[in-house]
Design a protein around this motif. Structure first.
Motif, PDB file in Angstrom:
ATOM      1  N   THR A 171       0.848  -1.192   0.000  1.00 47.42           N
ATOM      2  CA  THR A 171       0.000   0.000   0.000  1.00 47.42           C
ATOM      3  C   THR A 171       0.885   1.244   0.000  1.00 47.42           C
ATOM      4  N   TYR A 195      -0.411 -10.806   5.212  1.00 51.50           N
ATOM      5  CA  TYR A 195       0.160  -9.477   5.028  1.00 51.50           C
ATOM      6  C   TYR A 195       1.088  -9.108   6.171  1.00 51.50           C
ATOM      7  N   MET A 208      -9.218  -5.020   7.317  1.00 54.24           N
ATOM      8  CA  MET A 208      -9.227  -5.245   5.881  1.00 54.24           C
ATOM      9  C   MET A 208     -10.606  -5.724   5.426  1.00 54.24           C
ATOM     10  N   ALA A 253      -8.675  -5.030  -1.751  1.00 55.33           N
ATOM     11  CA  ALA A 253      -8.570  -5.046  -0.286  1.00 55.33           C
ATOM     12  C   ALA A 253      -8.562  -3.601   0.184  1.00 55.33           C
ATOM     13  N   HIS A 254      -9.530  -3.288   1.017  1.00 56.53           N
ATOM     14  CA  HIS A 254      -9.631  -1.925   1.531  1.00 56.53           C
ATOM     15  C   HIS A 254      -9.124  -1.915   2.968  1.00 56.53           C
ATOM     16  N   LEU A 255      -8.026  -1.201   3.182  1.00 54.50           N
ATOM     17  CA  LEU A 255      -7.441  -1.145   4.528  1.00 54.50           C
ATOM     18  C   LEU A 255      -7.799   0.151   5.214  1.00 54.50           C
ATOM     19  N   SER A 269      -6.449   1.365  -0.591  1.00 57.98           N
ATOM     20  CA  SER A 269      -6.949   0.141  -1.233  1.00 57.98           C
ATOM     21  C   SER A 269      -5.898  -0.414  -2.170  1.00 57.98           C
TER      22      SER A 269
END
Lengths: 402, 179
Positions: A171, A195, A208, A253-255, A269
């Motif tokens: 990211t 991760y 996430m 993947a939205h962090l 993301s």
């Protein structure tokens, strides 16, 4: 809380006690008063419990906060402390005479210290090398991916057999941190993402959320630790919403990193794809057994490389919120058995948390795709809150993968 | 430069909204106040860890919190099976709980409670449970329905029947006195 409880009690009587029976007005008040008094001690104990837990929660939060602050403070003070020590040492008066014995002991101590330093240096270098091989964001391909602990044998299986897809996607820096997705795997029941977090420990960790093509939300990953130093985590998602016929998952993947100070959360993301291993073994069973006075239906069983799911239907079970002691349920095939490996989740009518609960799903995160023969599910009567000693036994076979 | 940050915020509203019902559920499942309190703490620590959850809609929060509670109870039983142990404190707690839950101690203190106590003992288990959740935990119909996995309408009906039975008995007693 006290006021709330009082209001609720009043509401109960306003609604439930029939005021049309005017003759019995005094009865209404007497019953109300007696019931409230009867439960008074118990209600007070509950309020005390809630207050205690709230205090413990606040203490825990404060400790977390103070821990972070202490670390920051320690960092700012380290340098002056060191200078102080050195100054003190130089100011210390030199000893004029050493005895022979003390000189001899000092020599031995020095030898031991040198040995310890050499040994620990070797260990430190080895750890550093291992950490590097896991792959930091700014380092080149991840050559060694750590597998999780044995509590998740399904994940271990796909990891040790090289079934995971290397990712190495990092990211942007958000809230002084970076997240590197370095491996992923998806089958018809579970999606696993590994991760690593880089950057300072700020107390909170990012969450996430995963979305696949077509905007299908796969939810927030339940994560566990693989390593704490460096911080490597495993995010676990259900693949229930993946449509049939999917060959590849196009994922986002939205962090999101929430800050304790209440400021706007940091977000980022990343987009990537994973092959979807759709093969699964499914046995439609629909067997009914009367266990401890309850009628349980073993509906079906689904097996994928990372998980086996056993679907059990029972209205009473659903109403009560599941089995009383899931550990008294055993699944076995060949030489394998599920001893203490079962996780239970509610089975809802629409497979979503919003649906009506119709039974329980038993999840076993063991790799059982290659297990063939007679499967036996044994359920003890105590599990359903029943009496007696006669266990319910379901016997079935599971067809090969579709 | 070191700068102290703001104190962490406990989502009080969330705790006050859900904790009473979750505690009632836990006490029904684990039968020990000490363990129920520990589990309640664990549940809210998990919720705090997932802070973005706090910003989600109420329906999501509701489902999420109850899912965590159920998992924690399952974990509790798994752990209990692996490490069976019972402390003296727990034994005392269980005795205390039993006395409190069926409000025998309080009821027997005064003559006027004795009748209520007898009547309550005669009520079906589900009715007693609903009374306890209503008056002992101060839960709303909706929350009782969640704890017992029943519909709100069913809970209203159960409570209505319980109170009707008790009221009928009280009426008879009053009528006897007035003779």
């Amino acid at each position: 809380m006290a006021e709330q409880g009082k209001d609720r009690s009043t509401e109960a009587f306003d609604e439930q006690l029939d005021s049309s029976t005017g003759f019995f007005e005094s009865t209404k008040h007497r019953l109300a008063e007696d019931l409230q008094r009867s439960y008074g001690t118990y209600a007070q104990a509950n309020k005390e419990s809630l207050r205690r837990v709230e205090q413990r929660l606040e203490t825990r939060l404060r400790q977390t906060q103070q821990g972070e602050e202490a670390k920051a403070l320690e960092n700012t003070q380290k340098r002056p402390q060191r200078i102080y020590k050195i100054e003190n040492r130089s100011a210390r008066p030199k000893k004029t005479r050493w005895s022979r014995l003390s000189r001899f002991l000092s020599t031995i101590a020095a030898v031991l210290v040198v040995g310890a330093i050499v040994g620990s240096t070797a260990i430190v270098f080895d750890i550093k090398n291992r950490s590097a091989s896991v792959g930091l964001a700014d380092q080149t391909p991840i050559s060694r991916v750590p597998c999780s602990d044995p509590s998740d044998p399904g994940e271990q299986y796909v990891c040790t057999n090289g079934l995971e897809t290397p990712l190495n996607i990092t990211t942007t820096t958000f809230d002084k941190r970076e997240v590197t997705l370095f491996a992923g795997y998806a089958d018809a029941q579970r999606i696993l993402l590994k991760y690593m977090l880089h950057g300072p420990n700020i107390g909170a960790e990012p969450t996430m959320d995963l979305t696949m093509q077509g905007g299908i939300e796969l939810g927030m990953g339940a994560s566990g630790y693989i390593l704490k130093k460096p911080l490597v985590k495993l995010a676990n998602f259900s693949a229930d919403k993946v449509p049939a016929g999917t060959k590849e998952l196009q994922l986002t993947a939205h962090l999101r990193q929430v800050r304790y100070d209440g400021s706007k959360p940091a977000e980022d993301s990343v987009h990537f794809s994973l092959p979807f291993h759709a093969e699964k073994r499914v046995a439609s069973i629909n067997q009914t057994r009367n266990i401890g006075g309850a009628s349980l239906i073993l509906d079906h069983v689904t097996i994928t490389p990372t998980q086996t799911s056993v679907y059990i239907k029972n209205d009473a079970l659903a109403r009560r919120g599941g089995f009383r002691q899931p550990d008294d349920i055993y699944l076995s095939v060949g030489n394998w058995n599920s001893h203490n490996k079962i996780d239970e989740v509610p089975w809802t009518s629409n497979n979503k948390t919003t649906g009506t609960t119709i039974g329980s799903i038993l999840h076993i995160n063991s790799p059982l795709m290659d297990q063939h023969g007679k499967w036996i599910l044994t359920i003890q009567p105590g599990v359903v809150g029943g009496t007696g000693t006669l266990a319910g036994v379901f016997t079935f076979t599971v067809p090969v993968a579709q | 430069m070191y700068r102290p940050t703001q104190a962490p915020k406990l989502p009080n509203a969330l705790y006050q909204r859900y904790a009473p019902a979750v505690l009632a559920y836990l006490m029904r499942q684990v039968h020990s106040r000490e363990d129920a309190e520990d589990l309640l703490l664990e549940i809210f620590l998990v919720i705090l860890e997932k802070e973005p959850m706090l910003e989600r809609d109420e329906r999501f929060q509701h489902s999420y919190i109850w899912a965590i509670a159920r998992h924690k109870v399952a974990d509790y039983y798994r752990h209990s099976a692996k490490h069976p142990s019972i402390s003296l404190a727990t034994v005392e707690e269980m005795i205390y709980e039993r006395d409190d839950r069926e409000p025998e101690q309080v009821a027997l203190r005064r003559e006027e409670y004795a009748q209520l106590h007898r009547l309550m003992k005669e009520l079906p288990e589900m009715q007693r449970e609903v009374l306890q959740l209503r008056f002992g935990h101060g839960l709303s119909y909706e929350e009782i329905a969640q704890v017992l996995a029943k519909s709100e309408g069913a809970v209203r009906m159960i409570l209505h029947r319980a109170l009707k039975l008790l009221r009928g008995a009280y009426n008879r007693k009053l009528a006897e006195r007035s003779k």
